[in-house]
Design a protein around this motif. Structure first.
Motif, PDB file in Angstrom:
ATOM      1  N   SER A 108       0.619  -1.387  -0.190  1.00 11.20           N
ATOM      2  CA  SER A 108       0.369  -0.168   0.797  1.00 11.20           C
ATOM      3  C   SER A 108       0.235   0.968   0.087  1.00 11.20           C
ATOM      4  O   SER A 108       1.957   0.822   0.500  1.00 11.20           O
ATOM      5  N   ASP A 109       0.374   2.206  -0.785  1.00 10.81           N
ATOM      6  CA  ASP A 109       1.087   3.925   0.147  1.00 10.81           C
ATOM      7  C   ASP A 109       1.583   4.216  -1.025  1.00 10.81           C
ATOM      8  O   ASP A 109       1.822   5.270  -1.015  1.00 10.81           O
ATOM      9  N   VAL A 110       1.945   3.487  -2.293  1.00 11.26           N
ATOM     10  CA  VAL A 110       3.039   3.307  -3.125  1.00 11.26           C
ATOM     11  C   VAL A 110       2.101   3.592  -4.500  1.00 11.26           C
ATOM     12  O   VAL A 110       1.078   2.412  -5.084  1.00 11.26           O
ATOM     13  N   ALA A 111       2.422   4.235  -5.971  1.00 12.52           N
ATOM     14  CA  ALA A 111       1.969   3.847  -7.019  1.00 12.52           C
ATOM     15  C   ALA A 111       3.626   4.194  -7.920  1.00 12.52           C
ATOM     16  O   ALA A 111       4.586   4.501  -7.518  1.00 12.52           O
ATOM     17  N   PHE A 112       3.442   3.671  -9.245  1.00 12.31           N
ATOM     18  CA  PHE A 112       4.492   3.371  -9.882  1.00 12.31           C
ATOM     19  C   PHE A 112       4.027   4.269 -11.103  1.00 12.31           C
ATOM     20  O   PHE A 112       2.902   4.367 -11.901  1.00 12.31           O
ATOM     21  N   LEU A 113       5.410   5.517 -11.247  1.00 15.36           N
ATOM     22  CA  LEU A 113       4.931   6.080 -12.814  1.00 15.36           C
ATOM     23  C   LEU A 113       6.333   5.094 -13.501  1.00 15.36           C
ATOM     24  O   LEU A 113       7.257   5.383 -13.832  1.00 15.36           O
ATOM     25  N   TYR A 114       5.906   4.450 -15.103  1.00 17.10           N
ATOM     26  CA  TYR A 114       6.538   3.354 -15.865  1.00 17.10           C
ATOM     27  C   TYR A 114       6.802   4.164 -16.642  1.00 17.10           C
ATOM     28  O   TYR A 114       5.871   4.265 -18.112  1.00 17.10           O
ATOM     29  N   VAL A 115       8.498   4.838 -16.652  1.00 19.45           N
ATOM     30  CA  VAL A 115       8.951   5.495 -17.997  1.00 19.45           C
ATOM     31  C   VAL A 115       9.818   4.354 -19.130  1.00 19.45           C
ATOM     32  O   VAL A 115      10.635   4.146 -18.905  1.00 19.45           O
ATOM     33  N   GLN A 116       9.334   4.286 -20.248  1.00 22.89           N
ATOM     34  CA  GLN A 116       9.547   3.825 -20.784  1.00 22.89           C
ATOM     35  C   GLN A 116       9.681   3.930 -22.831  1.00 22.89           C
ATOM     36  O   GLN A 116       8.629   4.113 -23.177  1.00 22.89           O
ATOM     37  N   HIS A 117      11.137   3.937 -23.388  1.00 19.21           N
ATOM     38  CA  HIS A 117      11.751   4.338 -23.957  1.00 19.21           C
ATOM     39  C   HIS A 117      11.234   3.387 -25.512  1.00 19.21           C
ATOM     40  O   HIS A 117      11.421   2.333 -25.625  1.00 19.21           O
ATOM     41  N   ILE A 118       9.723   4.200 -25.627  1.00 21.00           N
ATOM     42  CA  ILE A 118       8.857   3.849 -26.335  1.00 21.00           C
ATOM     43  C   ILE A 118       8.512   4.639 -27.215  1.00 21.00           C
ATOM     44  O   ILE A 118       8.310   5.196 -27.243  1.00 21.00           O
ATOM     45  N   ASP A 119       8.156   3.475 -29.256  1.00 24.90           N
ATOM     46  CA  ASP A 119       6.694   4.175 -29.580  1.00 24.90           C
ATOM     47  C   ASP A 119       5.523   4.420 -29.207  1.00 24.90           C
ATOM     48  O   ASP A 119       5.113   3.423 -28.841  1.00 24.90           O
ATOM     49  N   SER A 120       4.890   5.682 -29.507  1.00 22.01           N
ATOM     50  CA  SER A 120       3.372   5.388 -29.457  1.00 22.01           C
ATOM     51  C   SER A 120       2.550   3.955 -29.939  1.00 22.01           C
ATOM     52  O   SER A 120       1.382   3.640 -29.624  1.00 22.01           O
ATOM     53  N   GLY A 121       2.885   3.107 -31.274  1.00 20.61           N
ATOM     54  CA  GLY A 121       2.465   2.482 -31.528  1.00 20.61           C
ATOM     55  C   GLY A 121       2.523   0.862 -31.022  1.00 20.61           C
ATOM     56  O   GLY A 121       1.500  -0.229 -30.683  1.00 20.61           O
ATOM     57  N   THR A 122       3.388   0.961 -30.317  1.00 19.53           N
ATOM     58  CA  THR A 122       4.040   0.169 -28.947  1.00 19.53           C
ATOM     59  C   THR A 122       3.380  -0.265 -27.924  1.00 19.53           C
ATOM     60  O   THR A 122       3.156  -1.060 -27.307  1.00 19.53           O
ATOM     61  N   MET A 123       2.795   0.580 -27.413  1.00 22.37           N
ATOM     62  CA  MET A 123       1.925   1.235 -26.175  1.00 22.37           C
ATOM     63  C   MET A 123       0.628   0.293 -25.322  1.00 22.37           C
ATOM     64  O   MET A 123       0.498  -0.388 -24.680  1.00 22.37           O
ATOM     65  N   GLU A 124      -0.098   0.168 -26.521  1.00 16.89           N
ATOM     66  CA  GLU A 124      -1.140  -0.988 -26.184  1.00 16.89           C
ATOM     67  C   GLU A 124      -0.290  -2.671 -25.726  1.00 16.89           C
ATOM     68  O   GLU A 124      -0.183  -2.806 -24.532  1.00 16.89           O
ATOM     69  N   THR A 125       0.901  -2.925 -26.619  1.00 19.89           N
ATOM     70  CA  THR A 125       1.368  -4.261 -25.905  1.00 19.89           C
ATOM     71  C   THR A 125       2.327  -3.863 -25.133  1.00 19.89           C
ATOM     72  O   THR A 125       1.667  -5.008 -24.048  1.00 19.89           O
ATOM     73  N   LEU A 126       2.670  -2.505 -24.511  1.00 15.10           N
ATOM     74  CA  LEU A 126       3.333  -2.887 -23.210  1.00 15.10           C
ATOM     75  C   LEU A 126       2.951  -2.648 -21.930  1.00 15.10           C
ATOM     76  O   LEU A 126       2.831  -4.014 -21.073  1.00 15.10           O
ATOM     77  N   LYS A 127       1.084  -2.328 -22.523  1.00 13.93           N
ATOM     78  CA  LYS A 127      -0.207  -2.265 -21.254  1.00 13.93           C
ATOM     79  C   LYS A 127      -0.461  -3.577 -21.365  1.00 13.93           C
ATOM     80  O   LYS A 127      -0.734  -4.197 -19.460  1.00 13.93           O
ATOM     81  N   GLN A 128      -0.483  -4.522 -22.456  1.00 13.92           N
ATOM     82  CA  GLN A 128      -0.972  -5.880 -22.594  1.00 13.92           C
ATOM     83  C   GLN A 128       0.189  -6.429 -21.402  1.00 13.92           C
ATOM     84  O   GLN A 128      -0.003  -7.303 -20.288  1.00 13.92           O
ATOM     85  N   VAL A 129       1.406  -6.491 -21.916  1.00  7.78           N
ATOM     86  CA  VAL A 129       2.532  -7.204 -20.410  1.00  7.78           C
ATOM     87  C   VAL A 129       2.453  -6.699 -19.175  1.00  7.78           C
ATOM     88  O   VAL A 129       2.715  -7.109 -18.694  1.00  7.78           O
ATOM     89  N   VAL A 130       2.239  -5.473 -19.308  1.00  9.33           N
ATOM     90  CA  VAL A 130       2.694  -5.176 -17.687  1.00  9.33           C
ATOM     91  C   VAL A 130       1.356  -5.658 -17.485  1.00  9.33           C
ATOM     92  O   VAL A 130       1.753  -5.975 -16.240  1.00  9.33           O
ATOM     93  N   ASP A 131       0.464  -5.312 -17.947  1.00  4.95           N
ATOM     94  CA  ASP A 131      -1.141  -5.947 -17.005  1.00  4.95           C
ATOM     95  C   ASP A 131      -0.887  -7.565 -16.667  1.00  4.95           C
ATOM     96  O   ASP A 131      -0.955  -7.650 -15.787  1.00  4.95           O
ATOM     97  N   LYS A 132      -0.129  -8.160 -17.560  1.00  6.21           N
ATOM     98  CA  LYS A 132       0.006  -9.589 -17.276  1.00  6.21           C
ATOM     99  C   LYS A 132       1.137  -9.993 -15.972  1.00  6.21           C
ATOM    100  O   LYS A 132       0.602 -10.684 -15.423  1.00  6.21           O
ATOM    101  N   HIS A 133       1.860  -9.468 -15.465  1.00  5.03           N
ATOM    102  CA  HIS A 133       2.481  -9.516 -14.484  1.00  5.03           C
ATOM    103  C   HIS A 133       2.601  -8.545 -13.317  1.00  5.03           C
ATOM    104  O   HIS A 133       3.001  -8.908 -12.560  1.00  5.03           O
ATOM    105  N   SER A 134       1.343  -7.431 -13.162  1.00  4.27           N
ATOM    106  CA  SER A 134       1.172  -6.888 -12.282  1.00  4.27           C
ATOM    107  C   SER A 134       0.063  -6.516 -11.858  1.00  4.27           C
ATOM    108  O   SER A 134      -1.338  -7.538 -12.247  1.00  4.27           O
TER     109      SER A 134
END
Length: 330
Positions: free
Chosen positions: A157-183
């Protein structure tokens, strides 16, 4: 001014201060929709408002009411009437000029919220984050972040993360799916202003800058990132250092280049934590090594080890806050 006219609630310590805040709101181009004088009995339920403007020097009555706002989606902007002290330029202004200066500062804050009302309906059960940590990565980042998040329990509890990844906008949805799977935390793309909530991973967009308000709101800006990197790790960590100071942190994971090094030094100076992925566990070690060249890093390790140390850090911090003795010290 762009964006709609916001309904601004006022919480002040006297009728005179209420009147002054209302004039500031009107000068800033918005509407005072409700006003509460903390020198008088306060209601148990606040009137509706898009944002509240409150005195930073609040009374005990006002403090209790402000604490109840922490469980809502409504951002709070604190008006510091002591801003003149130590500022020779402001101290030289007359009352009318000073009001215009304060109104302009308020208008800038409200304008960020006016581009899109804070949307947070999915976060009602999560409190506002007390601590905000940046997870920064480039080459090899998604794999490292996945290993890190695998070790972060839903109970942290108490903490939030800001995930800053060097990436292009076209692959953001794929990144979100990866993070969703592991978080175990909620994962959010940042497409509108929102209150920063605990147990949430916010994906920083590569095509637009973001800003952090003192009220604990994160908002996208209609501006591209400056410099060579998109998104810019340096710019995000600098904003966390400015707003959260010792309640902020950054973990620099694998990546090429030196993005994040300069602002990590600022965060360290402001009392925040700076950790890095160990070089021998990185796909490319340039980013963490460049940070270590400028900052006395207190913790390093492989991604899973960093997560375990972070959980231990917050367990110790929460135990300390509750008066339970602990031997942990990072």
């Amino acid at each position: 001014m762009g964006g709609p006219c916001l309904k601004v609630g006022v919480l002040a310590n006297s009728p005179a201060q209420v009147g002054e805040f209302v004039r500031l709101i009107q000068t800033a181009g918005h509407r005072a929709s409700a006003s509460l004088d903390a020198s008088q009995p306060l209601p148990s339920v606040l009137p509706e408002a898009d944002v509240w403007l409150a005195t930073s020097n609040h009374s005990e009555r006002a403090r209790r009411l402000l604490e109840s706002l922490d469980s809502t989606n409504t951002p709070i902007i604190y008006e510091d009437e002591g801003l003149v002290e130590g500022d020779e330029e402001l101290a030289s202004l007359g009352p009318a000029e000073l009001r215009v200066k304060r109104a302009k500062r308020l208008a800038n804050k409200l304008q960020l919220l006016a581009h899109g009302h804070v949307r947070d309906s999915s976060s009602q059960t999560r409190a506002r984050a007390k601590h905000v940590w940046v997870l920064a990565a480039s080459t090899g980042g998604p794999k490292a972040i996945a290993e890190f998040l695998d070790e972060i329990p839903a109970t942290l509890s108490d903490v939030a993360f800001l995930y800053v990844q060097h990436i292009d906008s076209g692959t953001m949805e794929t990144l979100k799916q990866v993070v969703d799977k592991h978080s175990a935390f909620c994962v959010r793309s940042l497409d509108a202003p929102c209150v920063i909530r605990e147990k949430t991973v916010y994906l920083i967009p590569p095509n637009t800058q973001i800003d952090l308000l003192d009220s604990g709101v994160i908002t996208p800006l209609d501006q591209p990132w400056l410099g060579d990197y998109s998104p810019s790790i340096d710019q995000v960590i600098a904003k966390v250092a400015r707003v959260f100071a010792q309640r902020g942190g950054a973990i620099i994971f694998t990546g090429m280049g030196d993005d994040g090094a300069r602002s990590s030094k600022l965060l360290h100076y402001r009392g925040g934590k700076v950790w890095v992925q160990s070089a021998n566990s990185c796909a490319v070690d340039s980013m963490p090594v460049s940070v270590q060249a400028l900052v006395d890093v207190s913790v390093d390790g492989a991604p899973a080890q960093l997560a375990q140390k972070l959980v231990a850090h917050f367990t110790a911090l929460q135990a300390s806050d509750s008066g339970i003795p602990t031997l942990f010290n990072d």
